[in-house]
Design a protein around this motif. Sequence first.
Motif, short mmCIF file in Angstrom:
data_model
loop_
_atom_site.label_atom_id
_atom_site.label_comp_id
_atom_site.label_asym_id
_atom_site.label_seq_id
_atom_site.Cartn_x
_atom_site.Cartn_y
_atom_site.Cartn_z
N LEU A 2 -17.05 32.17 -3.87
CA LEU A 2 -15.93 32.79 -4.58
C LEU A 2 -16.23 33.71 -5.65
CD1 LEU A 2 -13.63 29.71 -4.78
CD2 LEU A 2 -13.34 31.78 -3.16
N ASP A 3 -15.40 35.05 -5.98
CA ASP A 3 -15.49 35.62 -6.99
C ASP A 3 -14.54 35.42 -8.04
OD1 ASP A 3 -15.97 37.93 -8.54
OD2 ASP A 3 -14.81 39.52 -7.10
N PHE A 4 -15.34 34.89 -9.18
CA PHE A 4 -14.45 34.66 -10.59
C PHE A 4 -14.69 35.76 -11.47
CE2 PHE A 4 -16.14 30.61 -8.41
CZ PHE A 4 -14.77 30.16 -7.94
N GLY A 5 -14.78 36.93 -10.99
CA GLY A 5 -14.93 38.14 -11.95
C GLY A 5 -13.69 38.55 -12.55
N ILE A 6 -12.39 38.01 -12.15
CA ILE A 6 -11.23 38.49 -12.82
C ILE A 6 -11.02 38.11 -14.20
CG2 ILE A 6 -8.64 38.54 -12.72
CD1 ILE A 6 -9.11 38.02 -9.55
N SER A 7 -10.89 38.61 -15.36
CA SER A 7 -10.67 38.24 -16.63
C SER A 7 -9.17 38.18 -17.07
CB SER A 7 -11.51 39.23 -17.39
OG SER A 7 -12.97 39.15 -17.20
N VAL A 8 -8.91 36.98 -16.84
CA VAL A 8 -7.37 36.98 -17.51
C VAL A 8 -7.25 35.78 -18.45
CG1 VAL A 8 -5.08 36.35 -16.72
CG2 VAL A 8 -6.57 37.40 -15.30
N THR A 125 -15.22 28.70 -23.16
CA THR A 125 -15.94 28.92 -22.19
C THR A 125 -16.14 30.04 -21.34
OG1 THR A 125 -14.44 27.84 -20.51
CG2 THR A 125 -15.64 26.29 -22.12
N GLU A 126 -16.94 30.04 -20.33
CA GLU A 126 -17.02 31.44 -19.61
C GLU A 126 -15.83 31.20 -18.42
OE1 GLU A 126 -20.22 32.45 -17.56
OE2 GLU A 126 -21.75 31.83 -19.19
N ILE A 127 -15.35 30.22 -18.22
CA ILE A 127 -14.17 29.79 -17.34
C ILE A 127 -12.75 29.82 -18.11
CG2 ILE A 127 -13.41 28.63 -15.26
CD1 ILE A 127 -16.20 29.05 -15.31
N ASN A 128 -11.67 30.49 -17.22
CA ASN A 128 -10.13 30.75 -17.58
C ASN A 128 -9.48 30.04 -16.61
OD1 ASN A 128 -9.93 32.81 -15.65
ND2 ASN A 128 -10.52 34.32 -17.20
N GLY A 129 -8.03 30.14 -17.06
CA GLY A 129 -7.27 29.47 -16.01
C GLY A 129 -7.18 30.18 -14.62
N ARG A 130 -7.30 31.47 -14.67
CA ARG A 130 -7.08 32.36 -13.41
C ARG A 130 -8.39 31.86 -12.70
NH1 ARG A 130 -3.84 35.09 -10.26
NH2 ARG A 130 -5.01 36.81 -9.11
N MET A 131 -9.73 32.08 -13.05
CA MET A 131 -10.86 31.31 -12.18
C MET A 131 -10.60 29.94 -11.65
SD MET A 131 -13.77 32.95 -14.80
CE MET A 131 -13.85 34.31 -15.17
N ARG A 171 -19.95 30.78 -14.90
CA ARG A 171 -19.04 31.23 -13.79
C ARG A 171 -19.66 31.15 -12.36
NH1 ARG A 171 -16.82 37.16 -14.83
NH2 ARG A 171 -16.70 35.92 -17.06
N LYS A 172 -21.02 31.16 -12.23
CA LYS A 172 -21.41 31.20 -10.92
C LYS A 172 -21.84 29.68 -10.50
CE LYS A 172 -26.40 31.09 -12.58
NZ LYS A 172 -27.79 31.79 -12.82
N GLU A 173 -21.60 28.78 -11.31
CA GLU A 173 -21.59 27.17 -11.21
C GLU A 173 -20.36 26.70 -10.49
OE1 GLU A 173 -25.38 25.56 -13.42
OE2 GLU A 173 -23.69 25.98 -14.75
N LEU A 174 -19.16 27.45 -10.92
CA LEU A 174 -17.93 27.01 -10.68
C LEU A 174 -17.52 26.49 -9.34
CD1 LEU A 174 -15.17 26.01 -12.04
CD2 LEU A 174 -14.53 28.52 -11.73
N GLN A 175 -17.81 27.43 -8.38
CA GLN A 175 -17.73 26.75 -6.98
C GLN A 175 -18.79 25.85 -6.57
OE1 GLN A 175 -18.10 29.94 -4.04
NE2 GLN A 175 -17.04 28.92 -2.52
#
Length: 331
Positions: A2-8, A125-131, A171-175
């Motif tokens: 998955l691509d979590f590169g969207i920054s929202v 954190t590196e993760i946000n709600g959109r990811m 981010r790369k570990e989220l999936q």
Amino acid sequence: MLDFGISVSPCGKITAQMLNHLKKDMTVDHGKTRSLLNGSRGPLQEISNRMVTQRPKGFKDPNSFSMEVELCQAFSEMLRGNIEDIDAGDREDPQMCSDYVKDIYQYLRQLEVQQRVFPFYLDGTEINGRMRAILVDWLIQLHARFQLMQDTLYMCVAIIDRFLQAQPVSRKELQLVGVTAMLLAAKYEEIYPPSILDFVYMTDRAYTPTQIRATEQKILKELNFALGRPLPLHFLRRIAKVSDASAESYLLAKYLMELTLLDYNMVHYNPSEVAAAAICLSQKVFSEGQWAVKNKYSSSKFLRISTIPQLNSSSIKDFAAPLLGEARQLM
């Protein structure tokens, strides 16, 4: 990958006001109050109309607390007498656990607080709600592909949220966390869970079995092996029985509940609250969703509940307008 590169970016309650009125205008003989609990007389027949004697300021009646407790018990018994026992017809079915079902749900209410998810736990954190939403949407499709039980999906998301709030990941570990949480939930809920190799294949071999096993150990250690967090489905089944909900209303409530899995702003609500709100909303107005959840509930298996015309009603848009405004500000 998955691509979590969207920054929202418990029963009826007696209020303090009722007790104050009772203490001010009435007095109760303690021997008679006890007879209320024994069922020898009706509760209203035991209340005298005599006025309470005025006490000096600061005077404390040693029997006042006992009287309040007995009044609460008496009124509680009176209120419970008019409540239908919805479990009376389940006495012969051992799977319904009718003898201690109330104790079970009381315990679940305590457990959901002990294992709660806090609001905005992803801040900093590196993760946000959109990811998170992208991950959950993909997991819903994965869940449907494997044809897993509904409880497995809810447990999977609960594991993710509880773990991420305790152990932030990159981010790369989220999936990897998501697919491992699905594996853990499947092992917990399913009779025949998918194998690690199945999950490796579904991630297009982005992760190895060794990585998934290591993440599995990490999650279990962080959560102290406590995976039994109550799910909204547990409470929805009970509430639907109490409210005698129709099949259509129940399915719509399930649809609304599953939509909340994608919403980061909903993570901190207790499962019992989500279930109660879903069944309440399903009995008043209809809502429309997006993502894979809508496609899933548009099939004939779910009576195409996500495609019903009422979902475009103006009433639901009026309900949602304030919330949509808040969501835009948070983004």
